[in-house]
Design a protein around this motif. Structure first.
Motif, PDB file in Angstrom:
ATOM      1  N   PRO A 142       6.603  14.411 -30.541  1.00 36.78           N
ATOM      2  CA  PRO A 142       7.469  15.000 -31.566  1.00 36.78           C
ATOM      3  C   PRO A 142       7.929  13.978 -32.603  1.00 36.78           C
ATOM      4  N   GLY A 143       7.804  14.398 -33.868  1.00 39.45           N
ATOM      5  CA  GLY A 143       8.262  13.548 -34.967  1.00 39.45           C
ATOM      6  C   GLY A 143       7.238  12.556 -35.478  1.00 39.45           C
ATOM      7  N   VAL A 144       6.097  12.453 -34.808  1.00 37.63           N
ATOM      8  CA  VAL A 144       5.069  11.499 -35.248  1.00 37.63           C
ATOM      9  C   VAL A 144       4.228  12.182 -36.324  1.00 37.63           C
ATOM     10  N   PRO A 145       4.033  11.508 -37.468  1.00 38.62           N
ATOM     11  CA  PRO A 145       3.272  12.137 -38.553  1.00 38.62           C
ATOM     12  C   PRO A 145       1.800  12.322 -38.192  1.00 38.62           C
ATOM     13  N   ASP A 146       1.182  13.320 -38.855  1.00 43.17           N
ATOM     14  CA  ASP A 146      -0.244  13.570 -38.647  1.00 43.17           C
ATOM     15  C   ASP A 146      -1.052  12.308 -38.947  1.00 43.17           C
ATOM     16  N   ASN A 147      -2.071  12.097 -38.124  1.00 42.20           N
ATOM     17  CA  ASN A 147      -2.960  10.949 -38.305  1.00 42.20           C
ATOM     18  C   ASN A 147      -4.315  11.365 -37.743  1.00 42.20           C
TER      19      ASN A 147
END
Length: 199
Positions: free
Chosen positions: A142-147
């Motif tokens: 949760p909260g980690v940007p798309d990569n």
């Protein structure tokens, strides 16, 4: 003393953990099918969180159940906690050390909990018809940007069956090696194992 104070009587016999595992397994197995006999050797494989410990025991008596060591105990640091460490290494490699170190504690705790309770408990490579199937495991971050390069989309990290298998492979291989060492020790003394009791 604690057992006596708890009202369990005074005729109390203490046994080792592997002996307790043998007792439970042999009693349970023989209640359904009488397939374990006096003279049989069993390898007790206790797969814990940190260590995996093995001992071979020979059935000396069935009623009451008594066992004796038939190969010295061995063990290694290849328990379930090492799967978690390998999972952490995989995530760190995927997203990079800097990004990994910047994960919020709750984010990483969520990912670890999902790996522990979902992936570890449900992964079964033998259920696939091919060497690796196309199943994906989605670990919440949760909260980690798309990569896209790291396989993170909408707050989830996608792991393939092959990647999960590689987390398990060296740990499982270490356990198999320990079992083979016990079997070889028994063979050196002209004995064979009737089976393995996984604790």
């Amino acid at each position: 003393r604690a057992a006596e104070k708890a009202g369990m009587g005074t005729n109390i016999c203490m046994i080792s953990e592997p002996e307790a595992a043998s007792h439970y397994a042999v009693t349970s197995i023989n209640q359904k099918r009488k397939i374990i006999n006096i003279g049989d050797n069993l390898i007790i494989c206790d797969c814990g969180g940190g260590t995996v410990d093995l001992i071979a025991q020979k059935i000396v008596s069935l009623s009451p159940l008594r066992v004796e060591e038939s190969a010295p105990g061995i063990g290694a640091l290849c328990g379930g906690a090492f799967l978690n460490l390998r999972f952490e290494d995989l995530v760190r490699e995927r997203i990079g050390s800097k990004a990994f170190e910047s994960l919020k504690p709750r984010t990483w705790a969520t990912a670890q909990k999902d790996f522990e309770e979902t992936v570890k408990r449900n992964f079964n490579p033998s259920s696939s018809q091919a060497e690796y199937d196309t199943t994906k495991y989605y670990i919440p971050l949760p909260g980690v940007p798309d990569n896209a390069a790291a396989g993170i989309e909408d707050g989830y990290l996608a792991l393939s069956t092959a990647e999960v298998a590689e987390i398990f492979r060296p740990i499982v291989n270490s356990v198999i090696e320990l079992i083979e060492r016990q079997r070889n020790t028994l063979a050196e003394h002209g004995e064979t194992a009737r089976g393995v009791i996984l604790v």
